[in-house]
Design an enzyme around this catalytic site. Sequence first.
Site, PDB file in Angstrom:
ATOM      1  N   CYS A 111       0.812  -1.226   0.000  1.00 21.56           N
ATOM      2  CA  CYS A 111       0.000   0.000   0.000  1.00 21.56           C
ATOM      3  C   CYS A 111       0.840   1.269   0.000  1.00 21.56           C
ATOM      4  O   CYS A 111       0.441   2.278  -0.582  1.00 21.56           O
ATOM      5  CB  CYS A 111      -0.951   0.001   1.189  1.00 21.56           C
ATOM      6  N   HIS A 150      -1.606   1.138   7.041  1.00 24.05           N
ATOM      7  CA  HIS A 150      -2.197   1.057   5.711  1.00 24.05           C
ATOM      8  C   HIS A 150      -2.536   2.453   5.210  1.00 24.05           C
ATOM      9  O   HIS A 150      -3.182   3.238   5.915  1.00 24.05           O
ATOM     10  CB  HIS A 150      -3.452   0.185   5.745  1.00 24.05           C
ATOM     11  N   ASP A 165      -8.817   2.674  -2.573  1.00 27.18           N
ATOM     12  CA  ASP A 165      -7.792   1.776  -2.033  1.00 27.18           C
ATOM     13  C   ASP A 165      -7.484   0.726  -3.090  1.00 27.18           C
ATOM     14  O   ASP A 165      -8.255  -0.199  -3.312  1.00 27.18           O
ATOM     15  CB  ASP A 165      -8.287   1.113  -0.750  1.00 27.18           C
TER      16      ASP A 165
END
Length: 333
Positions: A111, A150, A165
Amino acid sequence: MCDKSLFRKQIVIRLAGLKITVALPLNCFAQILARTTNTSKGKMNLEEYLERIGFHSSFDKLDLATLKLIHKLHVMSIPFENLSIHCGERITMDLEVIFNKIVRSSRGGWCFENNFLFGWVLREMGYDTTMLGSRIFSSTSNDFLPTETHLINKIIIDGKAYIADVSFGVSSQVWEPLELVSAKDQPQAAGVFRLIDKGDIWVLEKTGRKPEILNPDFAKSSLVDWKVTKQIYGFTLVPREVDHFLETNHTLQTDPASLFIRKSICSLQTPTGFRALLGWTYSEVTYKPEEGVDVFDMRNIRDDEIEQILREKFNVKLQNKLQPVNHKAWYTL
């Protein structure tokens, strides 16, 4: 010549003391940017990213439909993976390094790479984009982790907020941005996602389907999540800068207790589900909402198959030799 049917971006020109705002088609802007700043191969180029994800459509405005398409193409083209850790490579949050790795070197990333890059792409296109941090839900402790491990992005379009995302992977990966509205069911291929406002934190949860395991050797595999509804992560709307994640980016690739040290992971979404390689376990998962199941086709592969699997199934080409790892850790498909 510029194709004037593509996105538009506003630039400001100062001429004879006057400030003039000009709207340019986005690919024209990218070409101008390339001519003026891309004097070396290391400079980032928006057109290269769009080519990497297979974006060949034409739009005349930056709307939700465009955002959804870019988001979906990203997760279908660029894997969520931590293979650098297991190839003796260091993962950095230098955006140009990330661009060269993901866009030019046929790799994916985790991420801090994928979503960081995606945020840059959205800002270059002209979207109102803010970086956020989130805390992963741990089924082991039945709570959210104490640290924001994250990175995600918030986008505002016509006064409405959306969460993007492109780098969670496996069955928890959203294919399109989620509208930031509390408790609204938002059906996608993997199941029904919800963002729930709990006052001090927003929580992402998902209701999926029962797994159907084809290979009896994996009938009781710890990689299979038998929970139909689960929490994925929690986040606040406090804007974050890249510096906020630097220490965590280092810790996750050096701490022996880190999930990413304990497992080598590569996951890519497909039109029918997703593929994943965890250690030596290769899985192809097919979503069958009409039957209320997700079909898991899982098998273990040999060391001499790994390079071919990564190349053919994930379009990943490694420069250094991978040392697969699949130690016990809280991680499921």
